[in-house]
Motif scaffolding. Structure first.
Motif, PDB file in Angstrom:
ATOM      1  N   ASN A 412       0.819  -1.221   0.000  1.00  0.00           N
ATOM      2  CA  ASN A 412       0.000   0.000   0.000  1.00  0.00           C
ATOM      3  C   ASN A 412       0.851   1.269   0.000  1.00  0.00           C
ATOM      4  OD1 ASN A 412      -2.553  -1.306   0.021  1.00  0.00           O
ATOM      5  ND2 ASN A 412      -2.317  -1.724   2.206  1.00  0.00           N
ATOM      6  N   SER A 413       1.982   1.223  -0.696  1.00  0.00           N
ATOM      7  CA  SER A 413       2.870   2.382  -0.736  1.00  0.00           C
ATOM      8  C   SER A 413       2.288   3.529  -1.557  1.00  0.00           C
ATOM      9  CB  SER A 413       4.233   1.970  -1.302  1.00  0.00           C
ATOM     10  OG  SER A 413       4.087   1.370  -2.587  1.00  0.00           O
ATOM     11  N   ARG A 414       1.546   3.204  -2.622  1.00  0.00           N
ATOM     12  CA  ARG A 414       0.999   4.271  -3.476  1.00  0.00           C
ATOM     13  C   ARG A 414       0.055   5.187  -2.677  1.00  0.00           C
ATOM     14  NH1 ARG A 414      -0.245   5.125  -8.977  1.00  0.00           N
ATOM     15  NH2 ARG A 414       0.756   3.161  -9.548  1.00  0.00           N
ATOM     16  N   GLN A 415      -0.858   4.602  -1.912  1.00  0.00           N
ATOM     17  CA  GLN A 415      -1.810   5.404  -1.154  1.00  0.00           C
ATOM     18  C   GLN A 415      -1.105   6.248  -0.108  1.00  0.00           C
ATOM     19  OE1 GLN A 415      -5.203   5.614  -1.842  1.00  0.00           O
ATOM     20  NE2 GLN A 415      -4.917   7.384  -0.481  1.00  0.00           N
ATOM     21  N   ALA A 416      -0.069   5.691   0.496  1.00  0.00           N
ATOM     22  CA  ALA A 416       0.681   6.453   1.504  1.00  0.00           C
ATOM     23  C   ALA A 416       1.313   7.693   0.885  1.00  0.00           C
ATOM     24  CB  ALA A 416       1.748   5.561   2.140  1.00  0.00           C
ATOM     25  N   LEU A 417       1.862   7.547  -0.331  1.00  0.00           N
ATOM     26  CA  LEU A 417       2.494   8.691  -0.988  1.00  0.00           C
ATOM     27  C   LEU A 417       1.462   9.718  -1.440  1.00  0.00           C
ATOM     28  CD1 LEU A 417       5.244   6.797  -2.997  1.00  0.00           C
ATOM     29  CD2 LEU A 417       5.595   8.352  -1.077  1.00  0.00           C
ATOM     30  N   TYR A 418       0.323   9.255  -1.949  1.00  0.00           N
ATOM     31  CA  TYR A 418      -0.748  10.180  -2.308  1.00  0.00           C
ATOM     32  C   TYR A 418      -1.188  11.002  -1.094  1.00  0.00           C
ATOM     33  CZ  TYR A 418      -1.641   8.582  -7.091  1.00  0.00           C
ATOM     34  OH  TYR A 418      -1.539   8.326  -8.436  1.00  0.00           O
ATOM     35  N   ASP A 419      -1.353  10.326   0.032  1.00  0.00           N
ATOM     36  CA  ASP A 419      -1.780  11.016   1.240  1.00  0.00           C
ATOM     37  C   ASP A 419      -0.725  12.005   1.716  1.00  0.00           C
ATOM     38  OD1 ASP A 419      -4.117   9.584   1.173  1.00  0.00           O
ATOM     39  OD2 ASP A 419      -3.495   8.109   2.674  1.00  0.00           O
ATOM     40  N   LEU A 420       0.539  11.649   1.559  1.00  0.00           N
ATOM     41  CA  LEU A 420       1.618  12.552   1.960  1.00  0.00           C
ATOM     42  C   LEU A 420       1.597  13.826   1.124  1.00  0.00           C
ATOM     43  CD1 LEU A 420       4.301  13.270   3.419  1.00  0.00           C
ATOM     44  CD2 LEU A 420       5.476  12.007   1.592  1.00  0.00           C
ATOM     45  N   TYR A 421       1.524  13.681  -0.190  1.00  0.00           N
ATOM     46  CA  TYR A 421       1.581  14.856  -1.053  1.00  0.00           C
ATOM     47  C   TYR A 421       0.315  15.702  -0.937  1.00  0.00           C
ATOM     48  CZ  TYR A 421       6.010  13.709  -3.219  1.00  0.00           C
ATOM     49  OH  TYR A 421       7.349  13.492  -3.440  1.00  0.00           O
ATOM     50  N   ALA A 422      -0.800  15.081  -0.520  1.00  0.00           N
ATOM     51  CA  ALA A 422      -2.025  15.847  -0.297  1.00  0.00           C
ATOM     52  C   ALA A 422      -1.868  16.830   0.870  1.00  0.00           C
ATOM     53  CB  ALA A 422      -3.190  14.903  -0.018  1.00  0.00           C
ATOM     54  N   GLN A 423      -0.931  16.567   1.762  1.00  0.00           N
ATOM     55  CA  GLN A 423      -0.672  17.456   2.891  1.00  0.00           C
ATOM     56  C   GLN A 423       0.176  18.662   2.502  1.00  0.00           C
ATOM     57  OE1 GLN A 423      -2.055  16.826   5.916  1.00  0.00           O
ATOM     58  NE2 GLN A 423      -3.003  14.977   5.045  1.00  0.00           N
ATOM     59  N   GLN A 424       0.687  18.660   1.259  1.00  0.00           N
ATOM     60  CA  GLN A 424       1.555  19.725   0.755  1.00  0.00           C
ATOM     61  C   GLN A 424       2.734  19.985   1.710  1.00  0.00           C
ATOM     62  OE1 GLN A 424      -1.089  23.055   0.053  1.00  0.00           O
ATOM     63  NE2 GLN A 424      -1.757  22.207  -1.909  1.00  0.00           N
ATOM     64  N   PRO A 425       3.526  18.967   1.926  1.00  0.00           N
ATOM     65  CA  PRO A 425       4.644  19.112   2.885  1.00  0.00           C
ATOM     66  C   PRO A 425       5.734  20.039   2.351  1.00  0.00           C
ATOM     67  CG  PRO A 425       4.809  17.022   1.715  1.00  0.00           C
ATOM     68  CD  PRO A 425       3.508  17.633   1.287  1.00  0.00           C
ATOM     69  N   GLN A 426       6.418  20.668   3.258  1.00  0.00           N
ATOM     70  CA  GLN A 426       7.544  21.522   2.883  1.00  0.00           C
ATOM     71  C   GLN A 426       8.879  20.785   3.003  1.00  0.00           C
ATOM     72  OE1 GLN A 426       7.041  24.686   1.627  1.00  0.00           O
ATOM     73  NE2 GLN A 426       4.891  23.985   1.715  1.00  0.00           N
TER      74      GLN A 426
END
Length: 514
Positions: A412-426
């Motif tokens: 489930n790595s794809r969903q984890a990365l989608y969720d990360l980028y949805a947070q707009q991390p700096q």
């Protein structure tokens, strides 16, 4: 010749093949027909799972690195990395060009190999005298979720197991022939060549078969018998195959410095235990691991010694003796290469090459040693049914379409990365569990993932503790599967929140408040 005539000829050929198959099926006894039909049914069901697994599982770490090599046309690196499996890389490139970047498509060659592997197992099982032994052999191999993993991955192990199984079948036939037959041995060599092209580590198996061929040559010289030109050709072909394989492995070891995967000590635990550990697949009955490891090794040594003694006593090459040679060769070569070249022992996926010949050897021996009386025969069938049911239950409860044992951290790595980028991390950081698949796969296929997160050194908490502290202090979001990250955050006194956990790999998306 007109196209119409060609089509008609092809139809006649297909009809002939179908008719011949029907004749062979009708020649089987009732129990044999039933076992074949059940075998085909089970194979179809398992193949369906392999398809679902291949298309439902996210890209894993090693697959991602192979993908980067073929996607960026970094072909020169293929010679210097153990991650490259030649046939796997070729088919990944082919199916990626034909069907696109989806994980299932670049795994298609492994999926398509499964029915050929299953058919080879059926042919090998028919070499066992008792039908109960054949059923046990099929159940232990086909219903093993660890074995099936590799037919759902863009790695070379599934192809290598397929060609190894066919190599075993043709090798047994060729070795037991009354005289050397060039075409039979050429087929053995061809299967060996494809097996090594699928995965270089399987040259342990090829050496055993080449050594047997060399013994035939030496025996002919000692008896002052004429040596056929065909035998010399086969030996030359084996010499070229093994020389090329060793050259590539040495190049990887000393130039690419990428041949470190394996066990550093404890031959039995590495060679046998790692395969049984994978076969148990993280089940609650994992306490069986030591018993399975040492009992199987001891039984295989005893059986191999018994068949060797029988061969010397009766001057006859039996199926058990041939399989014993291959198993003994794998064990001895592991010790020799470890002592002489400091090579690591085969481990896990590379050690899996003993499993098919080893299980087949035990089933062949069991079928020969158990007296052929009616009461024992029915008991054997009962045991076979119980083993099949146990393996079926084990497969049903352990197999997961989103998970594989060797690379569980990328589930489930794809969903984890989608969720990360949805947070707009700096200042995001990825741990070892997802860092490789991000840079080697997701960043190449999706422009949303092209901004590079930092590296979170959480693979070895004892060594990387200072670096981990530094990485956490500059990160606002991290993804990790290692509990030591939370411990380090607590020690630093940083406030954090676990936003989401992604089973079964158990990666965690964590927001850090500075």
């Amino acid at each position: 010749m007109t196209p119409f005539v060609c089509i008609e000829k092809e139809r006649c050929h297909l009809f002939f093949v179908f008719f011949r198959s029907m004749v062979r099926f009708r020649s089987l006894t009732g129990p044999q027909q039933l076992s074949l039909l059940l075998y085909v049914l089970v194979t179809v069901v398992l193949w369906g799972f392999v398809w679902v697994h291949a298309f439902g599982m996210d890209m894993t770490h090693d697959e991602a690195y192979s993908f980067r090599l073929i996607k960026t046309n970094y072909f020169i690196a293929l010679f210097g990395t153990a991650n490259n499996h030649w046939l796997n890389s070729f088919f990944m490139e082919l199916f990626n060009d034909l069907f696109g970047d989806g994980p299932g498509w670049v795994r298609l060659h492994s999926v398509l190999a499964f029915p050929f592997f299953a058919w080879a197992l059926y042919r090998l099982g028919n070499l066992i005298k008792a039908r109960a032994g054949a059923i046990i052999f099929w159940a232990l191999v086909l219903l093993n979720p660890y074995v099936l993993d590799f037919f759902s991955l863009a790695r070379g192990y599934g192809l290598a197991m397929t060609f190894q199984a066919w190599s075993l079948y043709y090798f047994i036939k060729a070795a037991q022939a009354p005289a050397f037959h060039y075409r039979s041995w050429l087929m053995v060599w061809l299967m060996n060549a494809l097996m090594i092209a699928a995965n270089l580590s399987y040259f342990y198996t090829a050496i055993g078969m080449a050594g047997f061929c060399g013994c035939v040559f030496i025996t002919s010289l000692m008896r002052r018998q004429p040596v056929s030109k065909g035998l010399i050709r086969i030996l030359v072909l084996y010499g070229l195959l093994l020389l090329g394989t060793v050259a590539d492995l040495l190049f990887i070891k000393y130039y690419g410095k990428d041949l470190g995967f394996g066990g550093d000590d404890q031959l039995i635990a590495s060679l046998m235990g790692s395969v049984w550990e994978g076969s148990l697949y993280g089940a609650a009955y994992g306490d069986l691991l030591p018993a399975l490891t040492y009992c199987s090794f001891f039984l295989l040594l005893v059986v191999s010694g018994w068949y060797g003694w029988q061969a010397l006593r009766h001057k006859k090459i039996s199926t058990g003796f041939i399989l014993a040679i291959l198993f003994a060769g794998i064990v001895v070569l592991n010790m020799v290469f470890h002592l002489v070249l400091n090579n690591p022992y085969l481990l896990g996926r590379t050690a899996l090459q003993w499993y098919v010949p080893g299980i087949l050897l035990l089933c062949v021996a069991g079928s020969e040693w158990v007296p052929a009386v009616n009461s024992t025969r029915w008991a054997g069938r009962g045991i076979a049914v119980v083993v099949a049911l146990i393996m079926g239950a084990h497969f049903y409860t352990r197999a997961d379409r989103a998970f594989c044992f060797e690379w569980s951290l990328q589930a489930n790595s794809r969903q984890a990365l989608y969720d990360l980028y949805a947070q707009q991390p700096q200042h995001a950081s990825l741990g070892f569990s997802l860092g490789g698949v991000h840079i080697n796969y997701y960043s190449l296929i999706d422009e949303r993932f092209q901004s590079m997160p930092g590296n979170l050194p959480d693979q070895n908490p004892d060594v990387a503790a200072p670096a981990l502290r530094e990485a956490l202090q500059r990160s606002d979001y991290v993804i990790t599967a290692f509990p030591v990250t939370l411990q380090c955050l607590q020690q630093l006194g940083l406030r954090y929140e676990v936003l989401k956990t992604y089973p079964p790999g158990n990666n965690q998306l964590i927001r850090i408040d500075h």
